[in-house]
Design an enzyme around this catalytic site. Sequence first.
Site, PDB file in Angstrom:
ATOM      1  CG  HIS A 119       0.240   6.186   3.217  1.00 19.62           C
ATOM      2  ND1 HIS A 119       0.913   7.192   2.243  1.00 19.62           N
ATOM      3  CD2 HIS A 119       1.752   5.140   3.553  1.00 19.62           C
ATOM      4  CE1 HIS A 119       2.048   6.713   2.394  1.00 19.62           C
ATOM      5  NE2 HIS A 119       2.096   5.742   2.937  1.00 19.62           N
ATOM      6  NE  ARG A 175       3.378  -1.110   0.115  1.00 19.49           N
ATOM      7  CZ  ARG A 175       4.307   0.210  -0.029  1.00 19.49           C
ATOM      8  NH1 ARG A 175       4.332   0.947  -0.482  1.00 19.49           N
ATOM      9  NH2 ARG A 175       5.352   0.204   0.721  1.00 19.49           N
ATOM     10  CE  LYS A 219      12.037   4.017   2.917  1.00 17.31           C
ATOM     11  NZ  LYS A 219      10.461   3.991   2.454  1.00 17.31           N
ATOM     12  CB  SER A 258       5.416   8.027  -0.868  1.00 21.46           C
ATOM     13  OG  SER A 258       4.138   7.864  -0.450  1.00 21.46           O
TER      14      SER A 258
HETATM   15  P1  ADP Z   1       8.449   3.456   5.095  1.00 15.81           P
HETATM   16  O1  ADP Z   1       9.900   4.410   5.183  1.00 15.81           O
HETATM   17  O2  ADP Z   1       7.935   3.433   7.213  1.00 15.81           O
HETATM   18  O3  ADP Z   1       8.589   2.488   4.004  1.00 15.81           O
HETATM   19  P2  ADP Z   1       5.760   4.712   3.847  1.00 15.81           P
HETATM   20  O4  ADP Z   1       5.680   5.831   4.125  1.00 15.81           O
HETATM   21  O5  ADP Z   1       6.668   4.386   2.432  1.00 15.81           O
HETATM   22  O6  ADP Z   1       7.121   4.512   5.230  1.00 15.81           O
HETATM   23  O7  ADP Z   1       4.699   3.639   4.407  1.00 15.81           O
HETATM   24  C1  ADP Z   1       4.376   3.713   5.761  1.00 15.81           C
HETATM   25  C2  ADP Z   1       3.267   2.051   5.858  1.00 15.81           C
HETATM   26  O8  ADP Z   1       2.740   2.755   5.210  1.00 15.81           O
HETATM   27  C3  ADP Z   1       4.456   1.170   5.362  1.00 15.81           C
HETATM   28  O9  ADP Z   1       4.052   0.163   6.549  1.00 15.81           O
HETATM   29  C4  ADP Z   1       3.830   0.717   4.764  1.00 15.81           C
HETATM   30  O10 ADP Z   1       3.680  -0.881   4.210  1.00 15.81           O
HETATM   31  C5  ADP Z   1       1.948   1.660   4.539  1.00 15.81           C
HETATM   32  N1  ADP Z   1       2.315   1.703   3.015  1.00 15.81           N
HETATM   33  C6  ADP Z   1       2.246   2.364   2.187  1.00 15.81           C
HETATM   34  N2  ADP Z   1       1.662   2.632   0.718  1.00 15.81           N
HETATM   35  C7  ADP Z   1       0.694   1.526   1.453  1.00 15.81           C
HETATM   36  C8  ADP Z   1      -0.870   1.295   0.543  1.00 15.81           C
HETATM   37  N3  ADP Z   1      -0.663   1.927  -0.776  1.00 15.81           N
HETATM   38  N4  ADP Z   1      -1.337   0.690   1.057  1.00 15.81           N
HETATM   39  C9  ADP Z   1      -1.124   0.646   1.873  1.00 15.81           C
HETATM   40  N5  ADP Z   1      -0.222   0.187   3.313  1.00 15.81           N
HETATM   41  C10 ADP Z   1       0.228   1.137   2.482  1.00 15.81           C
END
Ligand code: ADP
Length: 167
Positions: free
Chosen positions: A17, A90, A41, A128
């Site tokens: 992130h 990803r 979630k 996460s």
């Molecule tokens: P959501 O509940 O919207 O999936 P996340 O917190 O899991 O929320 O992810 C938020 C954003 O960050 C999404 O666009 C996701 O694809 C991106 N994201 C999550 N992990 C990574 C990572 N390792 N690298 C790049 N982007 C990521």
Amino acid sequence: MSVAVYPGSFDPVTLGHYDIIMRTAQVMERVVIGVLNNQAKKPLFSVKERIAMLEDVTAGLSNVEIQYFEGLTIDFARKNQAKVIVRGLRAVTDFEYELQLAQTNRVIAPEIDTMFLTTSLKYSYLSSSMVKEIASLGGDISEFLHPQIARNVLKKYEELTCKEIRL
Ligand code: ADP
């Protein structure tokens, strides 16, 4: 002013992130991270805790701010006068869902675009939920999170384990 919103659960914020946040902050004048409370979630951290952790890791980025939001991302974008929604991509597995989301948003709000940043290769497998699974099984998560965030995750699992033992 160019403004982007970056919505997500951030439960907790990972280095993946952070990589997206930093790169967006380099090309946009203002970045608003939107923290969603997605109960489906079953979050490990409360919204307040997630915001505090995001504030901590982005303290050095002067054009980044954090807000809680609920409802539609496009409404959150409009409220912040953002023309862009940022999402991280990803692997192929992200693609179908993200494409559907972006196209639907574009129908509802044609003035707002979704911008995808592809992950840095070393974080392409990182999520996460994966971090939480490793931590819950006692594994080392230091490669995936800022040190203070990793400490918070470990502390949270310790608290949860103590609670279970007491029950
Ligand atoms: P959501 O509940 O919207 O999936 P996340 O917190 O899991 O929320 O992810 C938020 C954003 O960050 C999404 O666009 C996701 O694809 C991106 N994201 C999550 N992990 C990574 C990572 N390792 N690298 C790049 N982007 C990521």
